[in-house]
Design a protein around this motif. Structure first.
Motif, PDB file in Angstrom:
ATOM      1  N   ALA A  15       3.457   5.762  -5.675  1.00 45.61           N
ATOM      2  CA  ALA A  15       3.528   5.550  -7.078  1.00 45.61           C
ATOM      3  C   ALA A  15       2.894   6.585  -7.712  1.00 45.61           C
ATOM      4  O   ALA A  15       1.987   7.181  -7.629  1.00 45.61           O
ATOM      5  N   ARG A  16       3.501   7.034  -9.010  1.00 45.64           N
ATOM      6  CA  ARG A  16       2.994   8.078 -10.009  1.00 45.64           C
ATOM      7  C   ARG A  16       2.852   7.273 -11.089  1.00 45.64           C
ATOM      8  O   ARG A  16       3.600   7.389 -12.052  1.00 45.64           O
ATOM      9  N   TYR A  17       1.888   6.632 -10.964  1.00 46.07           N
ATOM     10  CA  TYR A  17       1.501   5.745 -12.426  1.00 46.07           C
ATOM     11  C   TYR A  17       0.509   6.567 -13.617  1.00 46.07           C
ATOM     12  O   TYR A  17      -0.308   7.477 -13.345  1.00 46.07           O
ATOM     13  N   VAL A  18       1.356   6.493 -14.604  1.00 43.85           N
ATOM     14  CA  VAL A  18       0.507   7.064 -16.062  1.00 43.85           C
ATOM     15  C   VAL A  18      -0.030   5.832 -16.863  1.00 43.85           C
ATOM     16  O   VAL A  18       1.096   4.940 -17.163  1.00 43.85           O
ATOM     17  N   PRO A  19      -1.202   5.929 -17.337  1.00 43.05           N
ATOM     18  CA  PRO A  19      -1.770   4.680 -18.195  1.00 43.05           C
ATOM     19  C   PRO A  19      -0.895   4.845 -19.426  1.00 43.05           C
ATOM     20  O   PRO A  19      -0.371   5.795 -20.086  1.00 43.05           O
ATOM     21  N   ILE A  21       0.801  -1.226  -0.075  1.00 38.40           N
ATOM     22  CA  ILE A  21       0.075  -0.105   0.037  1.00 38.40           C
ATOM     23  C   ILE A  21       0.856   1.367   0.056  1.00 38.40           C
ATOM     24  O   ILE A  21       0.470   2.074  -0.741  1.00 38.40           O
ATOM     25  N   TRP A  22       1.881   1.170   0.914  1.00 39.82           N
ATOM     26  CA  TRP A  22       2.940   2.128   0.694  1.00 39.82           C
ATOM     27  C   TRP A  22       3.482   2.555  -0.771  1.00 39.82           C
ATOM     28  O   TRP A  22       3.394   3.801  -0.996  1.00 39.82           O
ATOM     29  N   ARG A  23       3.787   1.527  -1.093  1.00 39.59           N
ATOM     30  CA  ARG A  23       4.519   1.482  -2.633  1.00 39.59           C
ATOM     31  C   ARG A  23       3.329   2.055  -3.668  1.00 39.59           C
ATOM     32  O   ARG A  23       3.605   2.935  -4.483  1.00 39.59           O
ATOM     33  N   ALA A  24       1.981   1.825  -3.369  1.00 41.32           N
ATOM     34  CA  ALA A  24       0.985   2.160  -4.433  1.00 41.32           C
ATOM     35  C   ALA A  24       0.618   3.715  -3.917  1.00 41.32           C
ATOM     36  O   ALA A  24       0.444   4.424  -4.843  1.00 41.32           O
ATOM     37  N   GLY A  31       1.271  -2.326  -6.224  1.00 41.95           N
ATOM     38  CA  GLY A  31       0.791  -2.586  -5.067  1.00 41.95           C
ATOM     39  C   GLY A  31      -0.546  -1.987  -4.808  1.00 41.95           C
ATOM     40  O   GLY A  31      -1.221  -2.061  -3.764  1.00 41.95           O
ATOM     41  N   GLY A  32      -1.378  -1.844  -6.010  1.00 47.92           N
ATOM     42  CA  GLY A  32      -2.639  -1.473  -6.126  1.00 47.92           C
ATOM     43  C   GLY A  32      -3.603  -2.602  -6.393  1.00 47.92           C
ATOM     44  O   GLY A  32      -3.643  -3.688  -6.197  1.00 47.92           O
ATOM     45  N   GLY A  33      -4.502  -2.077  -7.765  1.00 50.46           N
ATOM     46  CA  GLY A  33      -5.489  -3.243  -8.082  1.00 50.46           C
ATOM     47  C   GLY A  33      -6.623  -3.436  -6.996  1.00 50.46           C
ATOM     48  O   GLY A  33      -6.724  -2.765  -5.869  1.00 50.46           O
ATOM     49  N   PHE A  34      -7.195  -4.545  -7.573  1.00 55.05           N
ATOM     50  CA  PHE A  34      -8.442  -5.016  -6.673  1.00 55.05           C
ATOM     51  C   PHE A  34      -8.331  -6.502  -6.444  1.00 55.05           C
ATOM     52  O   PHE A  34      -7.587  -7.052  -7.115  1.00 55.05           O
ATOM     53  N   ARG A  87     -10.507   6.910 -12.029  1.00 55.76           N
ATOM     54  CA  ARG A  87      -9.293   7.950 -11.637  1.00 55.76           C
ATOM     55  C   ARG A  87      -8.385   7.449 -10.740  1.00 55.76           C
ATOM     56  O   ARG A  87      -8.878   7.081  -9.636  1.00 55.76           O
ATOM     57  N   GLY A  88      -7.150   7.633 -10.719  1.00 56.93           N
ATOM     58  CA  GLY A  88      -6.204   7.479  -9.631  1.00 56.93           C
ATOM     59  C   GLY A  88      -5.726   5.915  -9.537  1.00 56.93           C
ATOM     60  O   GLY A  88      -5.111   5.513  -8.862  1.00 56.93           O
ATOM     61  N   TRP A  89      -6.059   5.289 -10.834  1.00 55.46           N
ATOM     62  CA  TRP A  89      -5.689   3.685 -10.740  1.00 55.46           C
ATOM     63  C   TRP A  89      -4.290   3.244 -10.796  1.00 55.46           C
ATOM     64  O   TRP A  89      -3.476   3.948 -11.262  1.00 55.46           O
TER      65      TRP A  89
END
Length: 242
Positions: free
Chosen positions: A37-41, A31-34, A141-144, A133-135
């Protein structure tokens, strides 16, 4: 509470890591990593994201032809992209399917989830990378969803929707140290106090043991003295009778 929904309308890694979306602190490193993170699609991905399905948990042997055979029953397909490893060319177990009409998309979303293809039960959802938004993807570390064994469950999606939070009275929140950091500190200090109290109790109990032994010894000598006095009184009584 009025705007609560089981499916996230905006991606927040901290909320996704909580079963009811109310966590205030990350409980695992992912969760810290997510959060950092600055993720760009991926800009190289083409097609209409609002007509695209995400299909996961595929058998690694499943091909584009097989996916087309199964998913074309719901409507006309514009494009299928089975994600493969750049080096080996092997399937990574997920794909994106773009339909020509929204009606076909919704039908596949409703009926194809948990369908068995090549002995694998698949998972189907809308594409989220370009629509939510914000995916943050799973690899950051994100996702569902997620597996319980991994210890990194994520909530707010179709696979693991949020559970409705329980409205606890403010008294209970204060009692259990929920809310501000001051309350949490108070809770931790209280825990330390209990531990100190337990240690003191153990020490005092150890100190009481010698005292208790001495009292038992004193009790025995007292009984002996009483018996001696009884015997002496008995002798005096016999002498008077004579």
């Amino acid at each position: 509470m009025n705007d609560w929904a089981p499916i996230a309308k905006e991606y927040d890694p901290l909320k996704a890591g909580s079963i009811d979306g109310t966590d205030e602190e990350p409980h695992d490193r992912a969760i810290w990593r997510a959060m950092l993170a600055r993720y760009v699609p991926n800009k190289g991905v083409t097609g209409d994201p609002h007509l695209t399905l995400f299909v996961a948990r595929l058998n690694l042997q499943t091909t584009e032809e097989k996916l087309k055979e199964v998913f074309s029953r719901y409507g006309d397909i514009r494009k299928i992209r089975l994600v493969r490893d750049l080096v080996t060319g092997f399937s990574k177990g997920y794909a994106f399917i773009e339909y020509k009409e929204e009606r076909a998309l919704l039908k596949a979303h409703r009926d194809a989830n948990r369908l068995v293809i090549d002995q694998h039960e698949i998972f189907v959802d809308f594409e989220l990378e370009r629509t939510l938004r914000g995916w943050i993807p799973r690899r950051l570390g994100g996702g569902f969803g997620g597996k319980k064994e991994s210890g990194q469950l994520r909530f707010g999606g179709r696979d693991r929707p949020f559970r409705k939070p329980i409205n606890l009275p403010s008294v209970k929140n204060d009692l259990y140290g929920e809310g501000s950091s001051e309350k949490r500190n108070w809770s931790r200090e209280g825990t330390r106090d209990w531990r100190t109290r337990d240690r003191d109790h153990e020490r005092s109990r150890d100190k009481r043991w010698p005292e208790r032994e001495r009292s038992w010894t004193w009790g025995e000598s007292e009984r002996e003295r009483d018996s001696k006095e009884e015997r002496s009184r008995g002798r005096e009584r016999k002498e008077r009778e004579r």
